[in-house]
Design a protein around this motif. Structure first.
Motif, short mmCIF file in Angstrom:
data_model
loop_
_atom_site.label_atom_id
_atom_site.label_comp_id
_atom_site.label_asym_id
_atom_site.label_seq_id
_atom_site.Cartn_x
_atom_site.Cartn_y
_atom_site.Cartn_z
N THR A 104 37.92 48.50 48.19
CA THR A 104 37.19 48.78 46.95
C THR A 104 35.86 49.46 47.16
O THR A 104 35.57 50.50 46.58
CB THR A 104 36.96 47.47 46.16
OG1 THR A 104 38.23 46.86 45.91
CG2 THR A 104 36.26 47.75 44.84
N GLY A 147 28.20 43.95 39.48
CA GLY A 147 28.68 44.08 38.10
C GLY A 147 27.57 44.02 37.09
O GLY A 147 27.82 43.68 35.92
N HIS A 198 31.65 40.16 31.14
CA HIS A 198 32.70 40.01 32.16
C HIS A 198 33.74 38.98 31.76
O HIS A 198 34.89 39.05 32.23
CB HIS A 198 32.08 39.63 33.51
CG HIS A 198 31.48 40.79 34.25
ND1 HIS A 198 32.25 41.75 34.86
CD2 HIS A 198 30.19 41.15 34.45
CE1 HIS A 198 31.46 42.66 35.43
NE2 HIS A 198 30.20 42.31 35.19
N HIS A 201 35.99 41.29 30.04
CA HIS A 201 36.35 42.54 30.74
C HIS A 201 36.37 42.30 32.25
O HIS A 201 35.53 42.81 32.99
CB HIS A 201 35.36 43.65 30.40
CG HIS A 201 35.21 43.92 28.94
ND1 HIS A 201 34.32 43.21 28.15
CD2 HIS A 201 35.85 44.81 28.13
CE1 HIS A 201 34.41 43.66 26.90
NE2 HIS A 201 35.33 44.62 26.86
N ASP A 203 36.88 42.54 36.15
CA ASP A 203 37.09 43.64 37.09
C ASP A 203 36.90 43.12 38.51
O ASP A 203 36.99 41.92 38.76
CB ASP A 203 36.18 44.82 36.77
CG ASP A 203 34.69 44.49 36.87
OD1 ASP A 203 34.35 43.42 37.42
OD2 ASP A 203 33.86 45.31 36.41
N HIS A 204 36.63 44.00 39.47
CA HIS A 204 36.55 43.62 40.87
C HIS A 204 35.15 43.19 41.29
O HIS A 204 34.92 42.95 42.47
CB HIS A 204 36.99 44.81 41.74
CG HIS A 204 36.36 46.10 41.33
ND1 HIS A 204 37.09 47.09 40.70
CD2 HIS A 204 35.10 46.55 41.41
CE1 HIS A 204 36.27 48.10 40.42
NE2 HIS A 204 35.07 47.80 40.86
N SER A 205 34.20 43.10 40.37
CA SER A 205 32.81 42.80 40.72
C SER A 205 32.60 41.33 41.02
O SER A 205 33.45 40.47 40.72
CB SER A 205 31.88 43.23 39.59
OG SER A 205 32.08 42.39 38.47
N SER A 208 32.51 39.05 37.80
CA SER A 208 33.86 38.76 37.31
C SER A 208 34.55 37.74 38.21
O SER A 208 35.24 36.83 37.73
CB SER A 208 34.69 40.04 37.25
OG SER A 208 34.43 40.76 36.08
#
Length: 997
Positions: A104, A147, A198, A201, A203-205, A208
């Motif tokens: 990533t 994020g 988060h 939504h 995500d890869h952060s 999150s």
């Protein structure tokens, strides 16, 4: 007796900020621990003392009362001890693991570097490398990792700088506190908003990820504190590492040229920059009890300043420590800390700076240079980095579509445009010579290699020096076979330096000559009587057991033998004496020689001068001896109660000897052989008394005399008389222009076969640098093979002949004379099979493979993933976390990759698996596994201990380990994944067929 700390009242904070290094030099010279009134704490400045604090969190607590960092950022994991610290660290890990960095974040770094370098090019020469590239680059990367999308990179920079200023506010400046408090509140507002975002939504952060942890919900105040901690260290450390590394290269043009010629050196630039000027220069600890540190008494509650900047410049660890030297011998620096608090972001920083930031900077801005009329500036001591660094450049390349030097690094290594051609001779085809040839093929793909050896066969120590029952270590020869299958690498055996070819003749005919002939003669025991004919060198006995053609006259050892030495060679002798004949299946041992040599031995005294904790043996080898059937062990002079079990691998191994029982064998079988272990004894004399030998030792309680029929000395090796090079006299490998020393000739007689691989890489880079520096010149042609020399096909005929003649249960029957070897080499009636590449050999030998990993910070997971790609089909990777031992399939070969947590513990995630093995003792008979342990050699007592504990538990359940025990040192020069792949090449070639296949 410890003394009170000296008072360094001459130290001032402004002086520390301006240049702390002269101050630290003086403090180290005066002892390494001082009370510094202006700082209000004890400064710990020597490497040894700093390292000691990092290894003992029970005494040197991170949870300091009145901590400046807690006031500045909140109570983060950095100011907690285990177990509280571990819970928070574990929550942070998934997003920062090597696999996540690779999948990533590296792409994010590439995108951000390209955009910010475009901005810098647009600004033009005179731009500040720190504030126009390094700082926004680190800030934008961190913003995306966390994020915090509602913040700008400018916000991130401001927050980071003001928070770390407050953390280092030892002068108690009110304005610094006020700025820090404003950032503290701003981060909370931004964080609260993004946590809500988060939740809807994912995500890869990191934010999150924190919301999706299945078994742990971190309290909001801890999330806030740890995010602020991450903003502080996660921005300033890569920013300052990149800035300092660039400054170092711009002020050391010869090192810059070497790096630009060999992009594989970028990781070394990164690590040396961190050692040279650590971005995080000081952190705090507090003593939990009265303790003595570096000869100074510290009371309970003492506040300490752990000076990493100073420890990394300690001259007792690094020669010329104040110099930046990308070629220096790699030793474990402390910039990323050690122990349980080792930096979580280390993988991120390495990818961000070494893999992307630095290479792209120097590729894009050609002719990059400092601006002499506007000099660079550096400052700080709690945090230190470049504060002003204007640069200029000649031209700037486009950000996309232009091949870079980094892109030219292939499996064969970097390929600079001005790649030298020519021919290099390597004298000696043992592991040092072969590893050097491998490294030179990578560093100089255009250069051909001729590898000469006195014997008709290659591989030297691997064939004739490694114990015959350790086939896993010998399996590296399979890698070397593939080396000599390369048309650019020629083996020339039966060619003796000084007889068949002269050194001057070689130097005239080759662009470079590497001497790798080793150090083979047994070091004599330096006591009166050591020349007695019943005193034998362990090296010679090993060569006899391995069928060396120049060794004959096999002695018959008597019933009682004294082995002097506690190193691995001594362990080999003990094991070969004590092992049952039926346990030698799969070896290439010469049975007739072994029967004559050790068949009559019934008692072995193994004597060393050190206590167990300081002994030179590998603990794995001692535990292997402890597990032998029919062996009684008696231990003398070892205080096993000084250290708790699990905190010293060598003491644990000796405990296993005692635990095996003193009245019978380790498995209940009546004892065939008794092994008496003696610690703390120094030999004084050998005498013959009444037809037997009397060996006198001196120990703490006085003289100790042992009676024996024979003495075996295992106290090291010395060079043969008349050698071309004195071992150890040329530590950088350069003997004379165009002449180099490799292996033990370079380092002196120390180190293992895996160590030779690392040394070979360093030497290959040195040779490559020298050849490039020599510029264009006609390549030298080399010499034609002499009449009577053997080649690689000749060796393969010898190998085939020996394997065809093997007795049942043996790998081969070695040809024992030079005449027999030469006759086989010339027997063209032997039909040679093709040389297999690594992947086909793996598939054929191993069958289905399961890679198991136990990891703390993600390193073992990344290695396991790389091994999966190497193995290809029919391989699965499983995390020991959550794995039930009952699910292990004996029909598959298992490869265990395991790190060590803290000071010698199993990784936390793997502990349930380890505990299940110990408590439930499932029957794993038929399971075959190999082990690759990951650790840090600076933890001298517990290096790779985590993997060893898993190994011991598997063996106790009936599973059987095969192959060489692989290890990787986190402080070494070779990446873990690369070392593991090379290890795998060897061990899977020797993998047994799993049960049920």
């Amino acid at each position: 007796m410890a003394e009170q700390a000296p008072v360094a009242d001459w130290v001032t904070i402004p002086d520390l900020h301006r240049d702390p290094f002269p101050i630290y030099d003086r403090l180290r010279a005066e002892g390494g621990v001082h009370w510094v009134p202006q700082v209000g704490r004890y400064l710990v400045t020597s490497y040894e003392a700093v390292h000691a604090t990092e290894m003992d969190q029970e005494t040197f607590s991170a949870n300091e009362e009145g901590s400046l960092q807690i006031r500045a950022m909140g109570h983060s994991m950095l100011r907690r001890d285990d177990p509280e610290h571990y819970l928070e660290r574990k929550a942070w890990q998934p997003v920062l693991r090597p696999g996540a960095v690779k999948r990533t974040w590296t792409g994010v770094f590439e995108r951000n570097a390209a955009r910010l370098l475009d901005d810098m090019v647009a600004k033009g020469p005179g731009a500040d490398l720190i504030w126009d590239f390094a700082a926004p680059y680190a800030a934008e990367n961190l913003r995306e990792i966390l994020g915090l999308y509602n913040a700008t990179q400018e916000d991130m920079q401001r927050w980071s700088q003001t928070l770390i200023n407050a953390t280092g506010n030892y002068a108690d400046d009110a304005d610094v506190w006020a700025e820090g408090e404003r950032s503290f509140d701003e981060v909370d507002v931004a964080l609260d908003e993004m946590l809500r975002w988060h939740a809807d939504h994912p995500d890869h952060s990191l934010l999150s990820s924190l919301l999706r942890i299945p078994d742990y919900e971190m309290p909001l105040e801890k999330v806030r504190a740890n995010i602020k901690m991450t903003i502080g260290g996660g921005l300033n450390e890569p920013r300052d590492a990149l800035g300092v590394a660039a400054w170092a290269l711009l002020t050391h043009p010869e090192q810059r040229a070497a790096v630009e010629a060999d992009p594989a050196l970028w990781p070394a630039v990164f690590d040396e920059a961190l050692r040279w000027i650590a971005p995080i220069g000081l952190y705090s600890r507090q003593t939990t009890r009265d303790v003595d540190l570096a000869g100074v008494h510290l009371p309970a509650g003492a506040r300490l300043g752990i000076c990493v900047l100073s420890a990394n410049r300690d001259g007792s660890v690094w020669s010329d420590a104040a110099a930046f030297d990308v070629r220096r011998e790699v030793k474990p620096h402390l910039a990323f800390s050690k122990g349980v608090h080792v930096c979580l972001g280390a993988w991120v920083a390495k990818a961000e700076v070494a893999a992307v930031g630095l290479p792209r900077l120097f590729e894009r801005l050609r002719g990059l240079d400092l601006v002499p009329e506007d000099p660079a500036e550096i400052g700080g001591w709690v945090f230190r980095g470049m504060t002003h660094m204007p640069v200029r450049w000649d031209t700037a390349s486009a950000s996309e579509g232009v091949p870079t030097e980094a892109a030219t690094v292939t499996a064969a290594g970097p390929r600079p445009v001005d790649e030298p051609a020519g021919r290099i001779a390597i004298v000696g085809a043992g592991p040092a010579g072969c590893f050097t040839a491998q490294a030179l093929r990578r560093a100089l793909p255009g250069v051909a290699l001729d590898v000469l050896d006195d014997l008709p066969v290659p591989y030297g120590l691997v064939r004739y020096g490694v114990a015959a029952d350790h086939q896993g270590t010998k399996s590296v020869a399979r890698q070397f076979d593939r080396l000599f299958a390369d048309p650019a690498v020629a083996f020339r055996g039966n060619t003796r330096l000084g007889t068949h070819v002269g050194l001057d003749e070689l130097r005239d005919a080759y662009d470079a000559v590497v001497l790798a002939t080793g150090v083979h003669a047994d070091a004599p025991l330096p006591v009166p009587g050591a020349e007695h004919p019943r005193v034998h060198g362990a090296g010679r006995l090993t060569r006899l057991l391995n069928g060396h053609p120049d060794e004959a006259d096999v002695p018959a050892l008597g019933e009682e033998v004294v082995v002097v030495g506690h190193g691995n060679v001594a362990m080999d002798v003990v094991r070969l004496v004590a092992r049952r004949a039926e346990d030698l299946d799969g070896t290439d041992l010469d049975d007739a020689t072994r029967d004559r040599l050790v068949g009559g031995v019934r008692t072995v005294h193994v004597v060393g001068r050190s206590a167990p904790a300081a002994a030179k043996f590998d603990p794995v080898m001692v535990r292997e001896i402890a597990a032998l059937a029919g062996v009684e062990h008696v231990v003398h002079g070892a205080d096993l109660d000084t250290v708790l079990p699990g905190k010293d691998a060598r003491l644990d191994a000796v405990r296993d000897l005692v635990g095996g029982g003193t009245t019978g064998g380790s498995d209940g079988e009546a004892a065939r052989v008794r092994v008496e272990w003696w610690f703390g004894l120094t030999p004084e004399a050998v005498e013959e008394v009444g037809g037997r030998l009397s060996i006198r030792f001196r120990g703490p309680a006085g003289a100790v005399t042992l009676r024996a029929d024979d003495v075996v000395t295992a106290v090291g090796f010395v060079p043969a008389a008349g050698g071309a090079v004195e071992p150890g006299a040329h530590p950088d490998g350069r003997v004379a222009p165009g002449l180099y020393a490799a292996g033990w000739l370079r380092t002196g007689p120390r180190g293992t076969i895996p160590d030779q691989r690392n040394h070979a890489r360093e030497l290959a880079r040195t040779i490559a640098d020298d050849l490039r520096a020599a510029g264009d010149r006609p390549a030298r042609p080399g010499l034609a093979p002499r009449a009577g020399a053997t080649d690689f096909d000749g060796w393969r005929r010898i190998d085939l002949r020996e394997r065809l003649g093997a007795a049942p249960g043996r790998e081969r029957a070695k040809l024992r004379t030079r005449a027999e070897l030469l006759a086989a080499a010339r027997d063209h009636g032997l039909d040679l099979p093709p040389v297999e590449d690594g992947e086909r050999a793996h598939a054929r030998a191993a069958g289905p493979v399961t890679v198991l990993f136990g990891t703390e910070s993600g390193g073992a997971e990344m290695v396991a993933d790389d091994l999966r790609h190497r193995l290809g089909d029919d391989v699965e990777v499983r995390d020991l976390a959550g794995l039930d031992p009952a699910d292990l399939d004996v029909a598959r070969v298992h490869v265990v990759v395991c790190s060590t947590y803290g000071d010698g513990e199993v990784p936390t995630s793997a502990r349930p698996f380890h505990r299940a093995l110990l408590e439930r003792r499932p029957d794993l008979t038929g399971l075959r596994y190999a082990v690759f342990g990951m650790g840090d050699r600076s933890y001298t007592r517990t290096y790779s201990r985590g993997s060893e504990l898993v190994d011991e538990a598997l063996a106790a359940c009936g599973a059987e380990r095969f192959g060489e025990y692989g290890r990787h040192d986190a402080g070494g020069p070779v990446e873990a994944a690369e070392a593991a792949v090379e290890w795998l090449d060897g061990v899977l070639a020797e993998a047994p067929v799993p049960a049920g296949t």
